[in-house]
Design a protein around this motif. Structure first.
Motif, PDB file in Angstrom:
ATOM      1  N   CYS A  30      -4.573  -8.143   1.778  1.00  0.00           N
ATOM      2  CA  CYS A  30      -4.145  -7.058   2.675  1.00  0.00           C
ATOM      3  C   CYS A  30      -4.725  -7.214   4.073  1.00  0.00           C
ATOM      4  O   CYS A  30      -4.174  -6.676   5.043  1.00  0.00           O
ATOM      5  N   ILE A  43       0.858  -1.183   0.000  1.00  0.00           N
ATOM      6  CA  ILE A  43       0.000   0.000   0.000  1.00  0.00           C
ATOM      7  C   ILE A  43       0.895   1.234   0.000  1.00  0.00           C
ATOM      8  O   ILE A  43       1.671   1.443   0.934  1.00  0.00           O
ATOM      9  N   VAL A  61      -2.922   0.850  -4.075  1.00  0.00           N
ATOM     10  CA  VAL A  61      -2.989  -0.467  -3.429  1.00  0.00           C
ATOM     11  C   VAL A  61      -2.572  -1.506  -4.452  1.00  0.00           C
ATOM     12  O   VAL A  61      -3.139  -1.567  -5.545  1.00  0.00           O
ATOM     13  N   THR A  99      -9.456  -2.634  -0.966  1.00  0.00           N
ATOM     14  CA  THR A  99      -8.240  -3.426  -0.810  1.00  0.00           C
ATOM     15  C   THR A  99      -8.543  -4.901  -1.048  1.00  0.00           C
ATOM     16  O   THR A  99      -9.626  -5.378  -0.700  1.00  0.00           O
TER      17      THR A  99
END
Length: 256
Positions: free
Chosen positions: A222, A151, A165, A218
């Motif tokens: 993540c 990120i 991202v 995301t």
């Protein structure tokens, strides 16, 4: 006490008070107004009154020089004075620090959901390419099965604010498309500004001077990995030396 001594002490005291005000004024650690303060707590902070950099990649330190796949940057690309860290570039080399030791078994500080913010000043030209970002600890340690999260809290790319991202699978990358923002006309990036990002389950939101810029979803990877901080100076043109100055970095942990 003589009048001269008393006057000298008074002057010194006034200088100290002024210095305290000057140093304290930038430490505006308030959250963007869109965020609920009850859901965040200050977890990690560095105001660079001291630059705690590991000399050899070992030991318990806040910062380490370089990454696990690269050589440490020359030390003359780092400078530290009056609570300000300055990272610089020269030719094809740029200063880089991270919160994860490049050594196997070394110390590390990694993060999950929260609000991340840095107060930065940088070379204001189109060739500058500094970055303030988060990267998968699992990938750095070789335990991710080549599937990892990255990120980017802030990159300067073609004079635009880039927030991205990345989902990496076997070194192939997927990323959000709305990752470039043109900042307001007249913005001088060589002056101090704050660059921030919230990370919560399934979503990140970027901020400039505590004002919301954009959001992106995301990937699930993540949510299952902790990420460590990286800060680096870089350039698109090796002939142009660049700098990135850092006043402070704060990480607020998210409390669900």
């Amino acid at each position: 006490m003589s009048r001269t001594v008393a006057l000298t002490l008074a002057v010194l005291a006034s200088w100290a008070a002024l210095a305290s005000q000057i140093r304290a004024e930038p430490l505006d650690l308030g959250l963007p107004r869109e965020l609920d303060p009850s859901k965040f707590e200050l977890f990690w902070f560095d105001d660079f009154d001291k630059f705690d950099l590991s000399a050899d990649g070992f030991g318990r330190h806040k910062w380490f020089n370089g990454l696990w796949y690269s050589k440490p940057a020359p030390l003359d690309l780092f400078s530290h004075s009056d609570g300000i860290l300055r990272l610089a570039t020269r030719a094809n080399k740029g200063a880089l620090i991270s919160t994860l030791s490049p050594k196997v078994g070394g110390h590390e500080t990694a993060f999950s959901y929260g609000y991340f913010e840095a107060r930065l000043a940088l070379s204001a030209n189109a060739a500058n390419w500094p970055a303030f970002w988060l990267f998968s600890r699992d990938h750095a340690r070789g335990t991710d099965g080549n599937h990892w999260c990255e990120i980017d809290i802030f990159e300067l790319f073609a004079s635009k604010f880039a927030g991205t991202v990345h989902e990496w699978i076997d070194f192939k990358n997927k990323q959000n498309r709305n990752n470039l923002v043109t900042l307001p006309q007249g913005t001088d990036l060589s002056q101090w500004h704050t660059y921030g990002m919230t990370w919560e389950p399934g979503k990140v939101t970027w901020y400039f001077d505590k004002k919301e810029l954009m959001s992106a979803a995301t990937p699930k990877i993540c949510d299952s990995q902790e990420l460590f901080l990286i800060l680096n100076a870089n350039t698109h043109d090796p002939a142009v030396e660049q700098f990135l100055s850092v006043d402070w970095i704060a990480v607020f942990r998210w409390k669900p």
